[in-house]
Design an enzyme around this catalytic site. Structure first.
Site, PDB file in Angstrom:
ATOM      1  CG  ASN A 165      41.860 -38.161  91.095  1.00  0.00           C
ATOM      2  OD1 ASN A 165      41.498 -38.737  92.111  1.00  0.00           O
ATOM      3  ND2 ASN A 165      42.566 -37.045  91.130  1.00  0.00           N
ATOM      4  CD  GLU A 193      46.717 -36.112  89.576  1.00  0.00           C
ATOM      5  OE1 GLU A 193      47.881 -35.897  89.968  1.00  0.00           O
ATOM      6  OE2 GLU A 193      45.748 -35.363  89.830  1.00  0.00           O
ATOM      7  CB  CYS A 219      38.147 -37.524  85.805  1.00  0.00           C
ATOM      8  SG  CYS A 219      38.697 -35.899  85.290  1.00  0.00           S
ATOM      9  CD  GLU A 260      34.142 -37.131  88.293  1.00  0.00           C
ATOM     10  OE1 GLU A 260      35.334 -37.457  88.098  1.00  0.00           O
ATOM     11  OE2 GLU A 260      33.812 -36.030  88.739  1.00  0.00           O
ATOM     12  CB  CYS A 277      35.937 -31.961  84.492  1.00  0.00           C
ATOM     13  SG  CYS A 277      36.302 -33.450  83.551  1.00  0.00           S
ATOM     14  CB  CYS A 329      33.569 -36.373  83.916  1.00  0.00           C
ATOM     15  SG  CYS A 329      35.220 -36.968  84.330  1.00  0.00           S
TER      16      CYS A 329
HETATM   17  N1  THU Z   1      39.375 -34.647  88.587  1.00  0.00           N
HETATM   18  C1  THU Z   1      38.483 -35.663  88.657  1.00  0.00           C
HETATM   19  O1  THU Z   1      38.837 -36.800  89.000  1.00  0.00           O
HETATM   20  N2  THU Z   1      37.202 -35.403  88.325  1.00  0.00           N
HETATM   21  C2  THU Z   1      36.731 -34.189  87.913  1.00  0.00           C
HETATM   22  O2  THU Z   1      35.598 -34.089  87.485  1.00  0.00           O
HETATM   23  C3  THU Z   1      37.595 -33.022  88.026  1.00  0.00           C
HETATM   24  C4  THU Z   1      39.032 -33.304  88.182  1.00  0.00           C
HETATM   25  C5  THU Z   1      40.776 -34.935  88.871  1.00  0.00           C
HETATM   26  C6  THU Z   1      41.674 -34.894  87.665  1.00  0.00           C
HETATM   27  C7  THU Z   1      43.012 -34.598  88.302  1.00  0.00           C
HETATM   28  O3  THU Z   1      43.598 -35.827  88.706  1.00  0.00           O
HETATM   29  C8  THU Z   1      42.673 -33.785  89.532  1.00  0.00           C
HETATM   30  O4  THU Z   1      41.288 -33.994  89.780  1.00  0.00           O
HETATM   31  C9  THU Z   1      42.926 -32.299  89.389  1.00  0.00           C
HETATM   32  O5  THU Z   1      42.335 -31.792  88.253  1.00  0.00           O
END
Ligand code: THU
Length: 160
Positions: A62, A64, A73, A75, A112, A115
């Protein structure tokens, strides 16, 4: 009116050690990728690794952003990289590992909704399933034989 029941079948492994050897290796790639996540805001680190039919493994984590919705994310970072670098290859398996930077996360963290929507697109593009494994930083691992199994009634090109 008629009621429709939708069933989902998942496999639950007690630990990463119970996975087949090749999946343990894929999860290790995801785990290493997780350590490179850029998550200064949530401090929630996620790693993903995709095994392709050309035997390549593509990873992501991920990323940010101070403008929160601009982040991505793990994925989708991995799947878009795989789609851009190896557009003709099929994605066979996806391993995901996630948890807080502080301490262990002892429950499987599923991808999520956004994704899932992205992964669905690639299952349709390549016309074959992507097997998915997800876990916290420790503990059980959940396996789904396909994304569609985790995402019933998804929106796809057939509706356009
Ligand atoms: N996140 C992911 O990388 N994948 C997911 O399927 C759920 C959330 C990340 C996004 C963000 O950087 C952090 O987790 C908190 O939501």
């Amino acid at each position: 009116m008629k009621e429709v029941k939708i069933e989902t079948h998942l496999k639950v492994y007690d630990s990463i050690n119970d996975l087949p050897q090749n999946i343990q290796e894929l999860m290790t790639f995801a785990s290493q990728a997780r350590l490179n996540a850029y998550a200064p805001y949530s401090k929630f680190l996620v790693g993903a690794a995709i095994l392709l039919d050309n035997d390549e493994v593509v990873t992501g984590n991920n990323q940010e952003n101070a403008c929160y919705p601009s982040g991505l994310c793990a994925e989708r970072t991995a799947i878009y990289y795989a789609g851009s670098k190896y557009p003709k290859s099929k994605m066979l398996k996806l391993a995901i590992i996630a948890g807080s930077q502080e301490g262990q996360t002892n429950r499987p963290i599923p991808p999520c909704g956004s994704c899932r929507q992205a992964i669905l697109e690639y299952e349709i593009k390549q016309d074959s399933d992507i097997e998915i494994y997800f876990m916290g930083t420790t503990g059980k691992v959940i396996q789904s034989h396909s994304l569609s199994n985790l995402f019933p009634l998804g929106f796809d090109r057939s509706f356009l």
